[in-house]
Design an enzyme around this catalytic site. Structure first.
Site: not given
Ligand code: AR6
Length: 174
Positions: A15, A37-38, A121, A123, A125
């Site tokens: 993203i 992603v954060d 949420s 990943g 979460y």
């Molecule tokens: N581009 C697009 N999607 C992505 C990318 C990227 N570069 N990297 C990961 N994803 P998550 P959550 C996807 O864990 O579950 C953080 O530590 C990933 O495969 O990023 O909402 C925050 O600070 C998944 O499908 O977010 C919070 O503490 C999606 O993004 C916590 O994680 C969401 O996964 C939030 O957890």
């Protein structure tokens, strides 16, 4: 529901690379960075993003806050916080829907025309992917009529598996 004025697309991508008006970050309540992603967004946007986030005072689950895109191609980053999955009995569905709806409304308030969402949420979460995709699609469909500036919504999946879930669910997208 009439979605003929909106372009809804499902892609597999990082993203942080997207040339859109706004990308959405799946952040945590501190808004001070994390993994997933954060972490990718903070790395790509540069340290000025953390500086801007420090001034926001965090973000409650289901709400959204906006910053500049800093070094990203996107003009804005909408930071939202999805729920941690606890099995479904702690209002997770309503909170996930609120995260999508409040992100869209905040984007529209800034005249955003194109916006990309990650699978919030699902990943770290732990929210089940299919249930989360249903909420994402239904909430965007139901909220877009309140967001006249928004022309394009991209569901930016990070795996082909996630994209297949979205494609299988939405008959109304392009
Ligand atoms: N581009 C697009 N999607 C992505 C990318 C990227 N570069 N990297 C990961 N994803 P998550 P959550 C996807 O864990 O579950 C953080 O530590 C990933 O495969 O990023 O909402 C925050 O600070 C998944 O499908 O977010 C919070 O503490 C999606 O993004 C916590 O994680 C969401 O996964 C939030 O957890």
């Amino acid at each position: 529901m009439n979605n003929t004025h909106h372009n809804i697309t499902i892609i597999v991508a990082d993203i942080t690379t997207l040339h859109v008006d706004a990308i959405v970050n799946a952040a945590n309540e501190t808004l001070l960075g994390g993994g997933g992603v954060d972490g990718a967004i903070h790395r790509a946007a540069g340290p000025e993003l953390l500086e801007e986030c420090r001034g926001l005072g965090g973000c409650a689950t289901g709400e959204a806050k906006i910053t500049a895109g800093c070094r990203l191609p996107a003009r804005y980053i909408i930071h939202t916080v999805g729920p941690v999955w606890h099995g479904g009995g702690r209002h997770e569905a309503a909170r996930l829907a609120a995260a999508y709806a409040n992100s869209l409304r905040l984007a529209a308030a800034h005249h955003v025309r194109s916006i990309a969402f990650p699978c919030i949420s699902t990943g770290i979460y732990g929210y089940p992917a299919k249930e989360a995709a249903t909420i994402a699609l239904n909430t965007v469909r139901d909220t877009l009529p309140q967001c006249p500036s928004i022309e394009t919504v991209i569901f930016c999946c990070f795996s082909e598996e996630d994209a297949e879930i979205y494609r299988g669910m939405c008959s109304w997208t392009a």
